[in-house]
Design a protein around this motif. Sequence first.
Motif, PDB file in Angstrom:
ATOM      1  N   ILE A  25       0.858  -1.175   0.000  1.00 49.13           N
ATOM      2  CA  ILE A  25       0.000   0.000   0.000  1.00 49.13           C
ATOM      3  C   ILE A  25       0.898   1.230   0.000  1.00 49.13           C
ATOM      4  O   ILE A  25       1.797   1.357   0.825  1.00 49.13           O
ATOM      5  CB  ILE A  25      -0.934  -0.002   1.226  1.00 49.13           C
ATOM      6  N   VAL A  26       0.644   2.113  -0.968  1.00 48.02           N
ATOM      7  CA  VAL A  26       1.378   3.378  -1.058  1.00 48.02           C
ATOM      8  C   VAL A  26       0.391   4.469  -0.671  1.00 48.02           C
ATOM      9  O   VAL A  26      -0.602   4.682  -1.360  1.00 48.02           O
ATOM     10  CB  VAL A  26       1.909   3.622  -2.484  1.00 48.02           C
ATOM     11  N   ASN A  27       0.638   5.154   0.455  1.00 49.57           N
ATOM     12  CA  ASN A  27      -0.298   6.201   0.864  1.00 49.57           C
ATOM     13  C   ASN A  27       0.170   7.564   0.372  1.00 49.57           C
ATOM     14  O   ASN A  27       1.259   7.704  -0.190  1.00 49.57           O
ATOM     15  CB  ASN A  27      -0.561   6.173   2.374  1.00 49.57           C
ATOM     16  N   GLN A  28      -0.650   8.586   0.581  1.00 50.45           N
ATOM     17  CA  GLN A  28      -0.337   9.923   0.069  1.00 50.45           C
ATOM     18  C   GLN A  28       0.901  10.531   0.708  1.00 50.45           C
ATOM     19  O   GLN A  28       1.530  11.402   0.123  1.00 50.45           O
ATOM     20  CB  GLN A  28      -1.534  10.852   0.263  1.00 50.45           C
ATOM     21  N   ALA A  29       1.252  10.076   1.884  1.00 50.27           N
ATOM     22  CA  ALA A  29       2.470  10.570   2.534  1.00 50.27           C
ATOM     23  C   ALA A  29       3.723   9.928   1.934  1.00 50.27           C
ATOM     24  O   ALA A  29       4.837  10.263   2.308  1.00 50.27           O
ATOM     25  CB  ALA A  29       2.416  10.302   4.034  1.00 50.27           C
ATOM     26  N   GLY A  30       3.535   8.990   1.008  1.00 52.59           N
ATOM     27  CA  GLY A  30       4.663   8.317   0.371  1.00 52.59           C
ATOM     28  C   GLY A  30       5.113   7.072   1.093  1.00 52.59           C
ATOM     29  O   GLY A  30       6.052   6.401   0.680  1.00 52.59           O
ATOM     30  N   ARG A  31       4.433   6.729   2.165  1.00 51.41           N
ATOM     31  CA  ARG A  31       4.796   5.536   2.933  1.00 51.41           C
ATOM     32  C   ARG A  31       4.411   4.285   2.140  1.00 51.41           C
ATOM     33  O   ARG A  31       3.299   4.178   1.636  1.00 51.41           O
ATOM     34  CB  ARG A  31       4.071   5.547   4.276  1.00 51.41           C
TER      35      ARG A  31
END
Length: 170
Positions: free
Chosen positions: A152-158
């Motif tokens: 999972i790639v979230n909007q924070a780049g994690r």
Amino acid sequence: MKTSTGFSLIELIVTLAVMVILIAIAAPSLNESNEQIRANLAIKQLQQTLLYARNTAISYGAPITACGLNDQGKCISNWQQGLSFFTDNGVVNQVDGQDKVLHTLGAFNKNDIVKYNRAAIRFQPDGLAYGTNGTLKYCPGSASSQYSQALIVNQAGRVRLSTDKNINCS
């Protein structure tokens, strides 16, 4: 009288029969083990590649795009063929002008399925991801493999490994 110290033909045939039965029992689990190992390795490679891409965006202070590339250097939705990441200062999702391909991860097993809900994963110079959250799925052997995994790639780049147990690539 002479005594022989070898094996008789019957003993050898029985031994071979037992070995064939044991191999026949073990073979299916070896294939499943291979799928599980292949999925674990591929998802770790993908995760490390995306983390490297994000860190590169921060280090270079430039937007970085990760995707599968066609012969013209444009991002395509075929993640199966592997992925590359590159600086993306010109036309979005395309290697052009001063853009430079920084890393390439080779093609995945031809029997496996790799899917993402967009054509590319893009990181801003501050490490944030463009767009919305995304899930990169890896399914070894079939779309509904029990060994499927996802990132999972979230909007924070994690970039993190999904804990979902029912991942489907269809």
